[in-house]
Write a protein that holds these residues in place. Structure first.
Motif, PDB file in Angstrom:
ATOM      1  N   ALA A 164      12.055   3.956   5.621  1.00 40.57           N
ATOM      2  CA  ALA A 164      11.298   5.013   5.937  1.00 40.57           C
ATOM      3  C   ALA A 164      10.010   4.816   4.927  1.00 40.57           C
ATOM      4  O   ALA A 164      10.252   4.543   3.640  1.00 40.57           O
ATOM      5  CB  ALA A 164      12.010   6.460   6.032  1.00 40.57           C
ATOM      6  N   GLY A 165       9.008   5.048   5.208  1.00 43.66           N
ATOM      7  CA  GLY A 165       7.629   5.220   4.569  1.00 43.66           C
ATOM      8  C   GLY A 165       6.988   3.973   3.999  1.00 43.66           C
ATOM      9  O   GLY A 165       6.130   3.691   3.204  1.00 43.66           O
ATOM     10  N   SER A 166       7.650   2.669   4.587  1.00 40.71           N
ATOM     11  CA  SER A 166       7.033   1.481   4.538  1.00 40.71           C
ATOM     12  C   SER A 166       5.733   1.522   5.441  1.00 40.71           C
ATOM     13  O   SER A 166       5.513   1.873   6.278  1.00 40.71           O
ATOM     14  CB  SER A 166       8.161   0.566   5.070  1.00 40.71           C
ATOM     15  N   THR A 167       5.003   0.479   4.725  1.00 37.45           N
ATOM     16  CA  THR A 167       3.829  -0.038   5.584  1.00 37.45           C
ATOM     17  C   THR A 167       3.933  -1.424   5.994  1.00 37.45           C
ATOM     18  O   THR A 167       4.536  -2.144   5.287  1.00 37.45           O
ATOM     19  CB  THR A 167       2.531   0.358   4.576  1.00 37.45           C
ATOM     20  N   VAL A 168       3.465  -1.828   7.204  1.00 37.86           N
ATOM     21  CA  VAL A 168       3.713  -3.286   7.650  1.00 37.86           C
ATOM     22  C   VAL A 168       2.314  -3.827   7.310  1.00 37.86           C
ATOM     23  O   VAL A 168       1.155  -3.380   7.745  1.00 37.86           O
ATOM     24  CB  VAL A 168       4.101  -3.432   8.940  1.00 37.86           C
ATOM     25  N   TYR A 169       2.486  -5.080   6.826  1.00 40.14           N
ATOM     26  CA  TYR A 169       0.995  -5.855   6.352  1.00 40.14           C
ATOM     27  C   TYR A 169       1.038  -7.156   7.243  1.00 40.14           C
ATOM     28  O   TYR A 169       2.071  -7.867   7.318  1.00 40.14           O
ATOM     29  CB  TYR A 169       1.073  -6.271   4.995  1.00 40.14           C
ATOM     30  N   ILE A 170       0.039  -7.706   7.377  1.00 41.85           N
ATOM     31  CA  ILE A 170      -0.279  -8.933   8.102  1.00 41.85           C
ATOM     32  C   ILE A 170      -0.945 -10.013   6.837  1.00 41.85           C
ATOM     33  O   ILE A 170      -1.910  -9.410   6.312  1.00 41.85           O
ATOM     34  CB  ILE A 170      -1.012  -9.082   9.254  1.00 41.85           C
ATOM     35  N   ALA A 171      -0.350 -11.216   6.754  1.00 36.65           N
ATOM     36  CA  ALA A 171      -0.894 -11.958   5.716  1.00 36.65           C
ATOM     37  C   ALA A 171      -0.856 -13.370   6.111  1.00 36.65           C
ATOM     38  O   ALA A 171      -0.153 -13.935   7.148  1.00 36.65           O
ATOM     39  CB  ALA A 171       0.110 -11.963   4.452  1.00 36.65           C
TER      40      ALA A 171
END
Length: 198
Positions: A98-105
């Motif tokens: 919970a509270g995570s942010t998803v990133y694209i790299a």
């Protein structure tokens, strides 16, 4: 695009002597124009073009006695790669903290916007549902990229269903019919998040 410039125009109606249309081209605005095709329909694709060059076109009607109308209004077109709008939507596992942010790299520097290359915390997606995240990026058609999803660090990069390493995802931008492309991905697991450790 560099493969061809497609022209379309409104048909002449109510003239039973209409034969077709002459498509005329110039390298300078205002002409002089050279006739490059005579067609009976209302569309023509000019494939004898050079990438990066701008061309100026007019069309005129021709009847069965080869009488010609005046030129249409001029249009200009440049033979260049078109911009594609790509929407990435990723479904992440319910175990995502919970509270995570998803990133694209990835090779995002090949796209528009001066994006970073392979920065695990550089380009954040927006949460659109309980386990869904999305981002829309733009780039030129035929551009090829590789990418992965993270939670902001390579310590929390996507993993396979058996917590295995997975190959970089690959994508080639395609203009299609309208310049939009939709990519739907699923992340089975994250490194260092249960069941893949911790």
């Amino acid at each position: 695009s560099p493969a061809g410039i497609t022209l379309q125009w409104n048909a002449v109606t109510g003239d039973p002597t209409l034969y077709g249309y002459e498509v005329r081209r110039s390298s300078a605005s205002g002409g002089p124009y050279t006739t490059i095709a005579t067609v009976t329909g209302t569309e023509y694709t000019d494939t004898s073009i050079i990438q990066g060059a701008t061309y100026y076109y007019v069309v005129r009607a021709v009847d069965t006695s080869f009488n010609r109308s005046g030129n249409s209004a001029e249009v200009a077109a440049t033979a260049e790669l078109r911009t594609v709008s790509v929407t990435f939507t990723v479904t992440v596992p319910a175990t995502t903290p919970a509270g995570s942010t998803v990133y694209i790299a990835g090779f995002l520097d090949r796209l528009d916007g001066n994006l970073p290359q392979w920065n695990p915390g550089g380009v954040a997606l927006t949460q659109i549902g309980p386990n869904q995240w999305s981002i829309t990026l733009t780039g030129k058609e035929t551009t090829q990229i590789e990418y992965k999803y993270t939670l902001g660090s390579w310590d929390y990069v996507e993993k396979g269903a058996a917590c295995d390493e997975i190959a970089n995802r690959q994508l080639t931008l395609s203009y299609g019919s309208g310049g939009t492309q939709v990519v739907n991905d699923t992340v089975p697991n994250w490194r260092n998040v249960a069941p893949c450790g911790n």
